[in-house]
Design a protein around this motif. Structure first.
Motif, short mmCIF file in Angstrom:
data_model
loop_
_atom_site.label_atom_id
_atom_site.label_comp_id
_atom_site.label_asym_id
_atom_site.label_seq_id
_atom_site.Cartn_x
_atom_site.Cartn_y
_atom_site.Cartn_z
N SER A 166 0.84 -1.20 0.00
CA SER A 166 0.00 0.00 0.00
C SER A 166 0.88 1.25 0.00
CB SER A 166 -0.92 0.01 1.22
OG SER A 166 -0.17 -0.02 2.42
N HIS A 167 2.11 1.08 0.44
CA HIS A 167 3.07 2.20 0.47
C HIS A 167 4.47 1.63 0.32
CE1 HIS A 167 4.86 6.03 1.58
NE2 HIS A 167 5.68 5.35 2.36
N VAL A 168 5.27 2.30 -0.48
CA VAL A 168 6.68 1.94 -0.60
C VAL A 168 7.46 3.22 -0.85
CG1 VAL A 168 6.56 1.37 -3.07
CG2 VAL A 168 8.38 0.42 -1.68
N GLU B 84 0.23 -5.99 3.38
CA GLU B 84 -0.49 -6.99 4.18
C GLU B 84 0.13 -8.37 4.00
OE1 GLU B 84 -2.64 -6.48 6.71
OE2 GLU B 84 -1.99 -4.44 6.26
N ARG B 85 0.98 -8.54 3.01
CA ARG B 85 1.67 -9.83 2.85
C ARG B 85 2.64 -10.11 4.00
NH1 ARG B 85 2.38 -10.51 -3.54
NH2 ARG B 85 0.18 -10.22 -4.02
N PHE B 86 2.94 -9.09 4.79
CA PHE B 86 3.83 -9.27 5.94
C PHE B 86 3.09 -9.78 7.19
CE2 PHE B 86 6.32 -5.61 3.90
CZ PHE B 86 7.12 -6.49 3.18
N ALA B 87 1.76 -9.80 7.14
CA ALA B 87 0.98 -10.23 8.30
C ALA B 87 1.38 -11.65 8.71
CB ALA B 87 -0.51 -10.17 7.99
N GLY B 88 1.65 -11.80 10.01
CA GLY B 88 2.01 -13.11 10.54
C GLY B 88 3.45 -13.53 10.27
N GLN B 89 4.22 -12.68 9.61
CA GLN B 89 5.61 -12.99 9.28
C GLN B 89 6.56 -12.34 10.27
OE1 GLN B 89 6.43 -15.10 6.76
NE2 GLN B 89 4.24 -15.32 6.41
N THR C 174 3.03 -4.15 8.34
CA THR C 174 1.66 -4.29 7.87
C THR C 174 1.03 -2.90 7.96
OG1 THR C 174 0.75 -4.74 10.06
CG2 THR C 174 1.48 -6.66 8.76
N GLU C 175 -0.15 -2.75 7.39
CA GLU C 175 -0.85 -1.46 7.45
C GLU C 175 -1.11 -1.04 8.89
OE1 GLU C 175 -1.92 1.97 6.03
OE2 GLU C 175 -1.47 0.38 4.60
N GLN C 176 -1.56 -1.98 9.72
CA GLN C 176 -1.87 -1.67 11.12
C GLN C 176 -0.59 -1.26 11.87
OE1 GLN C 176 -3.84 -4.79 13.24
NE2 GLN C 176 -3.93 -3.64 15.14
#
Length: 104
Positions: free
Chosen positions: A19-21, A50-55, A85-87
């Protein structure tokens, strides 16, 4: 030859759907650095996906390095990664804003 920051961003967007880079080229600050003699640049990357969620942090960094694999080592010598993540990014920004407000 150092990588073009736009190419780094393009590869990250294609692989991690952020969503941001933001890619910052720090190569000038490392001019003359022995490790950069090959011409590879120094970069800082802030990426929110969001692909980083849980990583774990290590897994996130691996994901970023995998996305940029074709640029190592000839075009990227050093890469600092901030991956959220976004959060997590919203919490980080809120904390930063609160710190700024308390200093004013």
């Amino acid at each position: 030859m150092a990588a073009d920051p736009a190419r780094i961003e393009e590869l990250l967007r294609a692989s991690l759907d952020p969503s941001h880079v933001h890619v910052h080229d720090d190569s000038a600050a490392h001019a003359g650095h022995a490790g950069a003699a090959s011409g590879g640049g120094h970069y800082n990357v802030l990426i929110v996906s969001e692909r980083f969620a849980g990583q774990s942090r290590v897994a996130r960094h691996r994901m970023v390095y995998d996305a940029l694999r074709e640029l190592f080592p000839a075009q990227i010598h050093a890469l600092a990664v901030s991956a959220y993540t976004e959060q997590e990014n919203q919490s980080r920004e809120a904390s930063r804003d609160a710190t700024r407000n308390s200093q004013n």
